[in-house]
Each structure stands twice: as structure tokens, then as C-alpha cells.
Motif scaffolding. Structure first.
Motif, PDB file in Angstrom:
ATOM      1  N   UNK A 364      32.266  51.930  28.282  1.00 55.17           N
ATOM      2  CA  UNK A 364      31.039  51.518  27.614  1.00 55.17           C
ATOM      3  C   UNK A 364      31.155  50.152  26.938  1.00 55.17           C
ATOM      4  N   UNK A 365      32.325  49.605  26.814  1.00 57.15           N
ATOM      5  CA  UNK A 365      32.535  48.331  26.128  1.00 57.15           C
ATOM      6  C   UNK A 365      32.871  47.224  27.122  1.00 57.15           C
ATOM      7  N   UNK A 366      32.530  45.978  26.735  1.00 58.72           N
ATOM      8  CA  UNK A 366      32.914  44.816  27.530  1.00 58.72           C
ATOM      9  C   UNK A 366      32.069  44.592  28.765  1.00 58.72           C
ATOM     10  N   UNK A 367      30.887  45.195  28.828  1.00 58.59           N
ATOM     11  CA  UNK A 367      30.061  45.075  30.032  1.00 58.59           C
ATOM     12  C   UNK A 367      29.007  43.978  29.881  1.00 58.59           C
ATOM     13  N   UNK A 368      28.725  43.319  30.985  1.00 62.07           N
ATOM     14  CA  UNK A 368      27.705  42.273  30.989  1.00 62.07           C
ATOM     15  C   UNK A 368      27.983  41.161  31.966  1.00 62.07           C
ATOM     16  N   UNK A 369      29.272  40.825  32.188  1.00 61.16           N
ATOM     17  CA  UNK A 369      29.606  39.746  33.126  1.00 61.16           C
ATOM     18  C   UNK A 369      29.792  40.267  34.551  1.00 61.16           C
ATOM     19  N   UNK A 370      30.272  41.495  34.673  1.00 64.88           N
ATOM     20  CA  UNK A 370      30.446  42.143  35.961  1.00 64.88           C
ATOM     21  C   UNK A 370      31.356  41.333  36.897  1.00 64.88           C
ATOM     22  N   UNK A 371      32.522  40.999  36.336  1.00 64.57           N
ATOM     23  CA  UNK A 371      33.585  40.352  37.098  1.00 64.57           C
ATOM     24  C   UNK A 371      34.664  41.394  37.384  1.00 64.57           C
ATOM     25  N   UNK A 372      35.175  41.417  38.584  1.00 68.06           N
ATOM     26  CA  UNK A 372      36.163  42.425  38.976  1.00 68.06           C
ATOM     27  C   UNK A 372      37.451  42.245  38.180  1.00 68.06           C
ATOM     28  N   UNK A 373      37.981  43.343  37.651  1.00 70.76           N
ATOM     29  CA  UNK A 373      39.281  43.343  36.991  1.00 70.76           C
ATOM     30  C   UNK A 373      40.347  43.342  38.086  1.00 70.76           C
ATOM     31  N   UNK A 374      40.944  42.194  38.317  1.00 72.68           N
ATOM     32  CA  UNK A 374      41.902  42.064  39.433  1.00 72.68           C
ATOM     33  C   UNK A 374      43.220  42.770  39.155  1.00 72.68           C
ATOM     34  N   UNK A 375      43.480  43.170  37.903  1.00 69.25           N
ATOM     35  CA  UNK A 375      44.657  43.988  37.640  1.00 69.25           C
ATOM     36  C   UNK A 375      44.457  45.402  38.186  1.00 69.25           C
ATOM     37  N   UNK A 376      43.234  45.905  38.022  1.00 66.44           N
ATOM     38  CA  UNK A 376      42.931  47.241  38.536  1.00 66.44           C
ATOM     39  C   UNK A 376      42.576  47.207  40.019  1.00 66.44           C
ATOM     40  N   UNK A 377      41.877  46.145  40.428  1.00 64.14           N
ATOM     41  CA  UNK A 377      41.432  46.022  41.814  1.00 64.14           C
ATOM     42  C   UNK A 377      41.834  44.648  42.339  1.00 64.14           C
ATOM     43  N   UNK A 378      43.095  44.511  42.775  1.00 70.92           N
ATOM     44  CA  UNK A 378      43.586  43.200  43.207  1.00 70.92           C
ATOM     45  C   UNK A 378      42.858  42.629  44.418  1.00 70.92           C
ATOM     46  N   UNK A 379      42.293  43.472  45.275  1.00 72.25           N
ATOM     47  CA  UNK A 379      41.567  42.964  46.450  1.00 72.25           C
ATOM     48  C   UNK A 379      40.449  43.951  46.791  1.00 72.25           C
ATOM     49  N   UNK A 380      39.371  43.879  46.041  1.00 76.41           N
ATOM     50  CA  UNK A 380      38.278  44.833  46.220  1.00 76.41           C
ATOM     51  C   UNK A 380      37.623  44.675  47.589  1.00 76.41           C
ATOM     52  N   UNK A 381      37.547  43.456  48.078  1.00 72.77           N
ATOM     53  CA  UNK A 381      36.925  43.239  49.381  1.00 72.77           C
ATOM     54  C   UNK A 381      37.722  43.939  50.477  1.00 72.77           C
ATOM     55  N   UNK A 382      39.046  43.836  50.437  1.00 74.57           N
ATOM     56  CA  UNK A 382      39.885  44.509  51.423  1.00 74.57           C
ATOM     57  C   UNK A 382      39.812  46.026  51.255  1.00 74.57           C
ATOM     58  N   UNK A 383      39.740  46.491  50.007  1.00 78.32           N
ATOM     59  CA  UNK A 383      39.594  47.927  49.746  1.00 78.32           C
ATOM     60  C   UNK A 383      38.342  48.475  50.417  1.00 78.32           C
ATOM     61  N   UNK A 384      37.231  47.773  50.235  1.00 73.62           N
ATOM     62  CA  UNK A 384      35.982  48.244  50.821  1.00 73.62           C
ATOM     63  C   UNK A 384      36.001  48.169  52.334  1.00 73.62           C
TER      64      UNK A 384
END
Length: 703
Positions: A364-384
């Protein structure tokens, strides 16, 4: 008195026009039209306190409105209806037109002050319910300020009653909103509501209800009905509006008036300036009359939503997996790919990443910019890419209408882009503010951070959450209520824009669960979250409540699976999902083969329910308790159409003895799931006494 009659399918519409031009209409099923009371007279009798019966029939109206410069009625403080603005309206003309699959009846009412109201009933062929639209037109040479304008008016209730007192004969049906306890049906007679008739009626009185703010179902759902218990008739209505709304059941004389629309100046701080030559349209309403029960009345309204659902939905009713109840706001790329391998080949299409995926966010905190957390998701495009390769449509959670503490855009320098009330930025709780959707800088920002992000990472499913209510209104209009209307219209327009730019996108409407499950948002999304009752035992109770208020094909129901669940507990949760769109979550990697077999059996059963969930009427049988949080008794949700019957039973605490459900002859069993509790006979299904916290379902088809 003149009358004009029209047949819209199986509904007869009779317009009543008095010699002075006052205009209203009566809706009746065609087979009941002969029961219209014939002793009405436009001239009321003089009031006499000694008389048992003082005739005070008044003809009603097509629309209630109030303009600021006019006198209000003697109902001030109770209702803004019956004002001078309404009294001035007179019948001008009426016509009928048919185009393609729709028939319209258009009526124009005019005032000596050169304002008009255009009232339109639109019947889509094959439907029972009718769209009702009201448009105010200012043809004068000066601005006029609306402080109330109804979307619908169902007057002269009940038109079948000759007795003005109508004692113990009329009732108001409503559906309560409450977080994680949504949809409780209540029915109160007019005596309980204080709407019985006194010896005369100098002061109009009203039972006014609704919801204030941007959580449109926080207090009540915008669906209600008036019942004539003697004649088994229901006049039902629903509002298509995502801001403050109201409905009123009111009395001024012999008959009752049921109306609704935008929450007015008294209830919702709403006023609207209409300049010379301008017009203003009230939110669209659905109205219907049926002979039968409350289930048929409500579902005649929801069937109109099928039209929009076809445009924003998808083929079939595929199963969803949402990882929220597995990670509880701490998703990672590694976990998501592991989830995918676990559920691959198990009949699940959508894999949705919930809260906690973005940079600096803590659910619920820190929302508004909607930038991927690359520590949690290092390559979201490849994941998808991998998810799609494995047959999944990847999904993502966003709460893009707000900013929260910890985000750069929450800080004071962004105040000009946030909603204000009386010049002060609106906060919901200690850490949430709202973007101003009437500001083009905001929608440009969100296009880049939401729409472009969805495109870049190839997401095909979007869960839009909304965890707070704006409240009474905001400054982006000439009144707080009008500011809220403009804000929420901007929000809805952004939903439409997302679908237009990404046509294949499937959008889920969520507001801390079911806090804006209303027709205007259902019309621009594929489905809605039914509730935040993620793992509670009352889930099937809530899901059954919502059968009256939203199409099952749009009603997403949680089925959270835990490693310690018995076979019976898994069946209980999965079967609740048969009441809508099945959404799985939980300890999916830790389940045994036997547990997965129980779940897979449920998915296979569910996959055969597409047509019955899209087309049918649901009724509730059994004797469930009124208490939702700790339900008792047995609930049988029975959904039927001409060719299919689905019965989903849940045993709560202290289950009922054996009972039977009547069905038409000629049906046979095509599938079963869960407990073996059904005995299907020629014209009924016997439900055996159930064990506590168990479930069973049976699917029948016409021979």
C-alpha cells in the motif's frame, strides 16, 4: 386525462397526461395490465380529519428536478422532490422510433421558463428491463443551476392498489454494501419505513438512501425494488453511475414514488450550472417490472449488462490464478515463474502478479510511479515471454488513481496534480492521495506510466485496485458533488482509453474488493472483484448475495488453497468459485497430488458452466442464517435457464435437514462435484442433510 400505451416486449407502458399536462407513466407486465386501478381521479377530495379515507391521488411525473431559483416543496429536509421546478413541466410532444434491435419512446416536457426535459425509454428487443434516460435542456436566456435531477421515476406505486393506505401490501427491497460482507438483501414494508399514509399528506416524506463518494457500493448497492406483495409485482431499478448517488421511495398523497439519480444538493453537495443553450444528461438507469420474485426482478436488470460484457470480456470464462494470497504483497520473478510451472497444464489462463512489484512499494505504500523493482523482477519482459510461451496471459496489479506515502509523486511539489477539497489536498487515511483526472497532465502522466508500461512488458490482464473513498467531493467543479462527478467520469474515460489502446487487455475492477460493483464500471471491465473476503468461510454466502447484483460471468470469486486443507475444505472453496469467475490463490506449490486432483476435478466441472453462468436466473434455497460472518444452515444457489440447471450447495454450521428444490421435468445429471448430496428426481432435486463446512454441486441438462 389522456393515456398513451406502448408495448415493449412483455411490458406495457401507459403514459398518463392530465388535462393540465402533468405527465407520468405506469409499467406493468402485459398480462397484468388489466389490473390497473380504474378509480383514480385527478381531483383529490378535500381533507377531513374525521374521514377514514381522504382521497389524495396525484398524477406523478416523468422526472423530478429542482432549480436553485425555484421554491422547494414542504418536504424540505426529507426530499428535494415535488418542487416548483417539477410542477412547471407540461407535456409538449411524444414519439416512438425503432432502429435495428431497439425501440425508443421519447417524451418532451416543457416549462414556461424555457427549460425542457427529454425523457427516453429504450427497449432492446428480447430484454425485460428498459434503459431510462433524462436530459435537461436550457433554452432560456440565462444560466440555471440544477440542484437535483432524477435519472428515473417510477410513479403511482402500486397502480394495482385501489386502497390508498395499502396496508401491509408494499415493501422496499435493498442490498447493503459493507467491506467483506457485500450484498445483504433486506426487505422492509412501508410501515416500517414510516411511509404509511397519515389522515392527509401536507408534507411529502421520503426514505432516501445511497452511497457518498467514489466507493459507490460502500453503503448500498445502486439496485433496489418496490414490491406489491398482494399482486406479486416488482418494480426494480439500477443506476449506472460511479460517484455519489441516491434513490428515494417517497409519498405525497395516495401513491408512492420510486426515483433515483445523482445524490442531490442536500445529500451529495451537488449542483450543476447549465448555461443558455446547454444541456445536461443524468446518469442512465435501468428499470423493469416483473411478476414473480426479487431474483427475477434483479436479474432482469443485470441481463442488460451482457451487452457491455460482450465488448469488454472474452470468449469463455477462463480460470485466474492471482498470487496475492501466496506472497502477501511480496512477489518476485522467481516465485512467479515457479507458480507458472506448478499450474502449467491445469486449465488456468491468467497468472496475475498482485501488489508489491513496483519500485519503492510496500503493497500500500510507495505507489504512484509504477516503475518495475528490478531487484524483485530483474527482467520482467523476459518473464512475461516465458509465461506466454507456457500458455498463460500475464497480469499485473495497479492502483493508478492514487499516490501513497513513499512515492516521489506523493510529495508536495505534485500537489497541483492532486484532488483538493476546499483548497486542501484530500487524504484518505494517513498516506493516500488522489490524482486529479480532470487535469490533462495527470492523464498524460498515467498514459506513460500505465498504458505504455502495459505495452512494453506485454501484459494482457490488468487488476485495477482502489483502496479508498474520496468522500463528499472535490474542487474540480462548481460544487463538491459536481467535482466528484467530473473526476469519476475522467476515471471511467481512462478505463475506456486503456481498452482502446490495448484491445486485447482484460481489465478487472477492484475497490478493496467489491466497493464499486456498479453498472457503469462493470460496463468497461471484463470482471469485478466480488469481495476482500479472501479465505473466510462466508465466501459462498457473499458470492450468492451478488448473484442479484452482477452477472456471474463478471463476478470474480476467491478460492484460496492451503496445504493443510482437507478434501472437504478444498471442495468448499472451489465450489464457491462456481458462483462466478473462479480465481485461485494460496499454497499451490505445497499441495499434494491428491489435493491437486480435487482442484483439477473442480476446474474441469467449472469449464462446462460457461453458458449457464452467462445466461440464467439464480435463486437461493435452504435456510441460511442472516448473520454472514458466522453463517449457519444450508445454502443452495440454483441457477437455471431453459436448457441447464446448476445447483451449488454449501453446508455452514448447524446445517439443515434434507430439503427439496423444485425443477422442471425432463432434466438429467451431466456432472457432479464435491459431496454426494443430490438425488435428482423427475420434478425436484432432493438435497440430503450436509455435514458442516462441506459443499457439493450438480449440473443438469435438458434431455
Amino acid at each position: 386525462m389522456q393515456t398513451y400505451k406502448y408495448m415493449l416486449g412483455k411490458t406495457q407502458i401507459t403514459y398518463l397526461v392530465t388535462d393540465k399536462g402533468r405527465t407520468s407513466f405506469v409499467m406493468l407486465p402485459a398480462d397484468e395490465a388489466g389490473k390497473l386501478a380504474v378509480n383514480w381521479d385527478s381531483e383529490p377530495a378535500a381533507a377531513d380529519a374525521a374521514n377514514e379515507y381522504n382521497k389524495e391521488w396525484k398524477p406523478g411525473t416523468l422526472v423530478h428536478l429542482h432549480l436553485r431559483h425555484h421554491k422547494r416543496s414542504l418536504g424540505n429536509g426529507s426530499t428535494m422532490k415535488y418542487s416548483e421546478s417539477t410542477d412547471q413541466l407540461r407535456f409538449e410532444r411524444q414519439w416512438e422510433e425503432t432502429q435495428n434491435s431497439q425501440t425508443r419512446i421519447i417524451t418532451v416536457l416543457a416549462s414556461p421558463e424555457n427549460y425542457k426535459v427529454i425523457h427516453t425509454l429504450t427497449w432492446t428487443h428480447g430484454q425485460t428491463a428498459i434503459f431510462c434516460e433524462t436530459e435537461f435542456v436550457n433554452e432560456s436566456g440565462r444560466s440555471m443551476v440544477l440542484e437535483m435531477l432524477s435519472s428515473f421515476c417510477l410513479e403511482n406505486l402500486s397502480p394495482c392498489q385501489k386502497d390508498s393506505d395499502q396496508t401491509d401490501k408494499l415493501a422496499l427491497h435493498r442490498f447493503r454494501g459493507s467491506w467483506a460482507l457485500e450484498g445483504m438483501h433486506t426487505a422492509q414494508n412501508i410501515e416500517e419505513l414510516g411511509l404509511q399514509k397519515a389522515w392527509c399528506s401536507p408534507f411529502p416524506k421520503s426514505e432516501k438512501f445511497g452511497s457518498i463518494g467514489s466507493w459507490t457500493t460502500q453503503t448500498y448497492f445502486p439496485t433496489a425494488a418496490v414490491e406489491d406483495r398482494e399482486h406479486h409485482l416488482f418494480w426494480a431499478a439500477a443506476l449506472e453511475y460511479n460517484a455519489s448517488w441516491q434513490m428515494e421511495l417517497s409519498r405525497d398523497g395516495d401513491t408512492l414514488s420510486f426515483s433515483g439519480g445523482i445524490a442531490d444538493e442536500e445529500k451529495g453537495a451537488w449542483s450543476k450550472t447549465v448555461r443558455p443553450g446547454e444541456h445536461f444528461c443524468a446518469p442512465r438507469a435501468y428499470v423493469a417490472v416483473v411478476k414473480g420474485d426479487i431474483y427475477e426482478a434483479c436479474q432482469s436488470l443485470t441481463r442488460l449488462e451482457n451487452i457491455a460484457a460482450d465488448a469488454y470480456g472474452e470468449q469463455g470464462l477462463p480460470v485466474i490464478f492471482n498470487e496475492y494470497c501466496a506472497s502477501w504483497g511480496n512477489p518476485t520473478q522467481e516465485k512467479v515463474l515457479q507458480f507458472a510451472q506448478t499450474i502449467k497444464g491445469k486449465g488456468i489462463r491468467y497468472l496475475v502478479i498482485d501488489a508489491g512489484w513496483s519500485k519503492d512499494s510496500q503493497e500500500q505504500l510507495g505507489n504512484g510511479e509504477w516503475l518495475v523493482d528490478t531487484k524483485r523482477f530483474p527482467d520482467m519482459k523476459e518473464m512475461n515471454r516465458k509465461l506466454r510461451e507456457d500458455g498463460f496471459v500475464p497480469g499485473i496489479w495497479l492502483e493508478f488513481e492514487v499516490t501513497t506515502m513513499g512515492s516521489r509523486v506523493y510529495e508536495k511539489e505534485y500537489d497541483p496534480m492532486h484532488l483538493k477539497r476546499n483548497g486542501v489536498v484530500i487524504h484518505n487515511g494517513p498516506y493516500r492521495t488522489y490524482w486529479d483526472f480532470t487535469n490533462s497532465k495527470v492523464t498524460d502522466y498515467l498514459r506513460a506510466h500505465v498504458i505504455d508500461m502495459l505495452k512494453e512488458y506485454d501484459f494482457g490482464y490488468l487488476k485495477v485496485d482502489y483502496n479508498g473513498n474520496i468522500g463528499m467531493g472535490c474542487d474540480c467543479g462548481e460544487s463538491l458533488g459536481e467535482g466528484l462527478r467530473r473526476q469519476m467520469q475522467g476515471v471511467r474515460d481512462f478505463f475506456i482509453r486503456m481498452k482502446k489502446e490495448i484491445p486485447e487487455l482484460i481489465i478487472e475492477n477492484c475497490a478493496s474488493g467489491g466497493n464499486r460493483t456498479e453498472p457503469s464500471m462493470l460496463a468497461v471491465t471484463a470482471m469485478t472483484s466480488f469481495s476482500d473476503a479472501h479465505e473466510a468461510r462466508e465466501i459462498p454466502y457473499i458470492a450468492a448475495n451478488l448473484q442479484n447484483l452482477v452477472l456471474p460471468r463478471q463476478n470474480q470469486v476467491w478460492a484460496v488453497l492451503r496445504k493443510d486443507h482437507t478434501k472437504e475444505r478444498l471442495e468448499y472453496g472451489v465450489a464457491a468459485g462456481f458462483l462466478g469467475r473462479l480465481c485461485l490463490s494460496g499454497d499451490i506449490e505445497q499441495l499434494s497430488e491428491d489435493q491437486w486432483q480435487t482442484i483439477s476435478d473442480g476446474i474441469k466441472f467449472y469449464q462446462g458452466l460457461e453458458q449457464i453462468l452467462k445466461n440464467g436466473v439464480t435463486r437461493i434455497f435452504g435456510k441460511r442464517s442472516a448473520y454472514i460472518r458466522h453463517p449457519k444452515g444450508t445454502q443452495a444457489a440454483v441457477r437455471a435457464n431453459d436448457r441447464e440447471i446448476l445447483i451449488v450447495c454449501h453446508g455452514f454450521e448447524d446445517t439443515d435437514d434434507e430439503f427439496s428444490i423444485p425443477i422442471e421435468k425432463g432434466f438429467q445429471t451431466a456432472g457432479r462435484y464435491g459431496r454426494d448430496i443430490f438425488c435428482v428426481e423427475d420434478d425436484r432435486v432432493i438435497v440430503k442433510k450436509m455435514e458442516e463446512w462441506t459443499a457439493g454441486a450438480v449440473y443438469l441438462i435438458k434431455k
